[in-house]
Design a protein around this motif. Structure first.
Motif, mmCIF file in Angstrom:
data_model
loop_
_atom_site.group_PDB
_atom_site.id
_atom_site.type_symbol
_atom_site.label_atom_id
_atom_site.label_comp_id
_atom_site.label_asym_id
_atom_site.label_seq_id
_atom_site.Cartn_x
_atom_site.Cartn_y
_atom_site.Cartn_z
ATOM 1 N N LEU A 1 5.343 -2.460 -19.296
ATOM 2 C CA LEU A 1 5.859 -1.366 -18.470
ATOM 3 C C LEU A 1 7.375 -1.308 -18.571
ATOM 4 N N PHE A 2 8.020 -2.470 -18.545
ATOM 5 C CA PHE A 2 9.482 -2.529 -18.719
ATOM 6 C C PHE A 2 9.880 -1.994 -20.090
ATOM 7 N N GLU A 3 9.154 -2.414 -21.124
ATOM 8 C CA GLU A 3 9.473 -1.988 -22.485
ATOM 9 C C GLU A 3 9.310 -0.479 -22.632
ATOM 10 N N LYS A 4 8.273 0.073 -22.001
ATOM 11 C CA LYS A 4 8.035 1.513 -22.069
ATOM 12 C C LYS A 4 9.178 2.291 -21.435
ATOM 13 N N LYS A 5 9.758 1.722 -20.395
ATOM 14 C CA LYS A 5 10.881 2.361 -19.712
ATOM 15 C C LYS A 5 12.226 1.950 -20.306
ATOM 16 N N SER A 6 12.178 1.187 -21.428
ATOM 17 C CA SER A 6 13.410 0.692 -22.096
ATOM 18 C C SER A 6 14.267 -0.142 -21.141
ATOM 19 N N SER B 1 -5.174 -7.366 -3.884
ATOM 20 C CA SER B 1 -3.762 -7.345 -4.281
ATOM 21 C C SER B 1 -3.648 -7.127 -5.783
ATOM 22 N N GLY B 2 -2.620 -6.393 -6.210
ATOM 23 C CA GLY B 2 -2.406 -6.220 -7.642
ATOM 24 C C GLY B 2 -1.709 -4.922 -7.985
ATOM 25 N N ILE B 3 -1.991 -4.429 -9.198
ATOM 26 C CA ILE B 3 -1.395 -3.186 -9.684
ATOM 27 C C ILE B 3 -1.955 -2.008 -8.878
ATOM 28 N N THR B 4 -1.090 -1.124 -8.441
ATOM 29 C CA THR B 4 -1.428 -0.071 -7.481
ATOM 30 C C THR B 4 -2.715 0.687 -7.817
ATOM 31 N N ASP B 5 -2.816 1.273 -8.999
ATOM 32 C CA ASP B 5 -3.996 2.062 -9.363
ATOM 33 C C ASP B 5 -5.259 1.215 -9.345
ATOM 34 N N ASP B 6 -5.156 -0.011 -9.830
ATOM 35 C CA ASP B 6 -6.318 -0.896 -9.872
ATOM 36 C C ASP B 6 -6.754 -1.306 -8.473
ATOM 37 N N VAL B 7 -5.787 -1.510 -7.578
ATOM 38 C CA VAL B 7 -6.122 -1.858 -6.192
ATOM 39 C C VAL B 7 -6.926 -0.738 -5.544
ATOM 40 N N LEU C 1 8.837 -2.744 -10.239
ATOM 41 C CA LEU C 1 7.942 -3.793 -9.764
ATOM 42 C C LEU C 1 7.395 -3.448 -8.375
ATOM 43 N N GLN C 2 8.270 -2.978 -7.491
ATOM 44 C CA GLN C 2 7.843 -2.621 -6.135
ATOM 45 C C GLN C 2 6.838 -1.468 -6.168
ATOM 46 N N ASP C 3 7.080 -0.478 -7.029
ATOM 47 C CA ASP C 3 6.195 0.681 -7.114
ATOM 48 C C ASP C 3 4.855 0.338 -7.759
ATOM 49 N N SER C 4 4.840 -0.695 -8.567
ATOM 50 C CA SER C 4 3.641 -1.024 -9.347
ATOM 51 C C SER C 4 2.670 -1.922 -8.595
ATOM 52 N N LEU C 5 3.115 -2.550 -7.519
ATOM 53 C CA LEU C 5 2.293 -3.531 -6.807
ATOM 54 C C LEU C 5 1.842 -2.998 -5.453
ATOM 55 N N LYS C 6 0.662 -3.421 -5.050
ATOM 56 C CA LYS C 6 0.105 -2.957 -3.780
ATOM 57 C C LYS C 6 -0.874 -3.994 -3.243
ATOM 58 N N GLU C 7 -0.973 -4.041 -1.908
ATOM 59 C CA GLU C 7 -1.954 -4.911 -1.257
ATOM 60 C C GLU C 7 -2.696 -4.097 -0.199
#
Length: 455
Positions: free
Chosen positions: A249-254, A338-344, A287-293
């Motif tokens: 994800l970091f690499e995709k956003k350079s 807990s985990g990646i937002t869409d997957d949660v 990172l904050q946007d990508s994680l969810k609980e």
């Protein structure tokens, strides 16, 4: 070897020239077709005699003096070739030979021939003059390069630096800068030990000084940010496929940054390390946007499901297919995802459906004794019909032993469909009361004989 003028023997109609046999052999092997074409074109023959004497004569013994013009043209062709012998110092001979062979193998087919004479320490080049002269220059440049490298190797040292933090070394390691510098500087190696917090340089002292400057410049710009996350998120970030997802994800956003765990005093801290403040800040935001609980409250009836083998298999399936972690907190009756937002979000929907499908609820529909006895005795098939209709909802029902109600069990969906049907069944039972006022009649109907007559 220099060429000498041709000697003409008019009587025998032939020309002789002192000619290097190696050159002529090279021409016969590598320019065979061209040589044969010229011999036929000029009607001449050429033969190497007495080691280094090349004899040119007319192909037809009856030819006139004009054959000499063809011989001169053939001589011009021969003069286009050259043999060069270059002396190579003994101390660099092996390295020059090795590098030259590697260089030639990478270039493919060559239009010249070069060989190394180990005994005489010579490099021998055969081919057309212009090509040989070009290869002479290349060989001399290679010899100069090897000499310089040899001098550099005399100053090889090893330097170990220990004043860098683990996080900065980790980012340096994955940045590819060390590999890039090792490719640019010959005989240089850089070993990054982020665990031991050491940076080791090995190579010529001059190169190490230049490389250290680039490394220090890179590290000085590294920026660190710390954020706290719930324990469930920390556990998920330890999973390899999750950390790989964040990296991609970091690499995709350079964004040039990494996340590190177990670097701070608090086990819930996540360290975001970027090549500069801008990259670190952007990485933290992503990172904050990508994680969810997310939590799902458990009903008491869910306890049996959570403790089942089916739940354990389901939980393993979810954590394998989604970038999530699933934990049951019995103290507050919650399932935490807990985990990646869409997957949660996707996983929590499936957990909810699993609980609804597998949790069995129980209820008792209160009815009068007479009605319960009637349903148990005469309408039992109607109860079985309702059970059959809702079998996919695990519905079961039976009249209580004391005939005060009907016990019902099943999934939430089954209960929602079953209970109204039972109420309808109970409501369909008609009851009529008959007063018994004659003396002794009540006692008669209560004993076995009287009840048998009623039935």
């Amino acid at each position: 070897m220099p060429y000498y003028p041709f000697l003409e023997n008019a009587a025998s109609k032939r020309m002789e020239v002192t000619f290097d046999p190696d050159i002529y052999k090279y021409i016969k092997v590598h320019h065979k077709s061209e040589l044969q074409t010229l011999l036929e074109k000029y009607s001449v023959e050429a033969e190497l005699s007495d080691g280094s004497i090349l004899i040119i004569s007319p192909a037809d013994s009856k030819c006139d003096t004009s054959w000499e013009e063809g011989a001169e043209s053939f001589k011009s062709f021969l003069f286009n070739f050259k043999k060069s012998e270059i002396s190579v110092p003994s101390e660099i001979f092996d390295e020059v030979s090795k590098r030259w062979q590697l260089q030639c193998s990478s270039q493919g087919t060559a239009n010249f021939l070069l060989s190394f004479d180990n005994h005489r320490r010579l490099a021998i080049i055969l081919g057309e003059k212009t090509v040989v002269e070009q290869e002479e220059e290349k060989l001399k440049e290679l010899m100069t390069e090897v000499k310089q490298d040899s001098e550099l190797m005399k100053s090889v040292v090893e330097v170990v630096e220990t004043n860098y933090s683990r996080s900065r070394l980790t980012l340096l390691e994955i940045s590819g800068l060390c590999n890039k510098l090792a490719d640019e500087y010959r005989h240089l190696s850089i070993n990054v030990d982020s665990v031991g917090e050491k940076l080791c340089f090995k190579g010529p002292r001059k190169n190490i000084q230049e490389v250290k400057l680039e490394v220090v410049t890179f590290i000085s710009k590294v920026h660190e940010r710390t954020t706290e996350q719930p324990t469930g998120i920390i556990d998920v970030l330890r999973q390899q496929h999750v950390s790989t997802f964040i990296k991609e994800l970091f690499e995709k956003k350079s964004i040039q940054a990494v996340i590190l765990l177990d670097q701070g005093r608090n086990s819930n801290e996540v360290q975001v390390v970027g090549v500069d403040a801008k990259n670190a800040k952007e990485a933290e935001a992503i990172l904050q946007d990508s994680l969810k609980e997310k939590s799902i409250h458990l009903e008491p009836e869910n306890t049996q499901v959570i403790n089942s083998h089916e739940w354990k298999d389901f939980q393993l399936s979810m954590t394998s297919n989604f970038k999530v972690g699933i934990a049951v907190d019995a103290s507050v009756s919650n399932v935490w995802i807990s985990g990646i937002t869409d997957d949660v979000d996707n996983c929590s929907d499936q957990v909810q459906k699993f609980l609804e499908k597998n949790t069995i609820f129980h209820n008792v529909v209160q009815v009068e004794e007479g009605t319960a006895r009637f349903i148990a005795t005469l309408w039992e098939k109607k109860l079985e019909a309702i059970k059959g209709e809702l079998s996919n909802c695990n519905v079961d029902m039976r009249v209580t032993s004391d005939y005060t109600g009907i016990e019902v069990s099943g999934t939430a969906e089954g209960m929602a469909k079953c209970v109204p049907q039972i109420h309808d069944l109970v409501g369909a039972v008609q009851k009529e009361c008959i007063a018994v006022d004659k003396p002794g009649m009540k006692k008669f109907f209560e004993d076995g004989k009287g009840q048998g007559i009623l039935k």
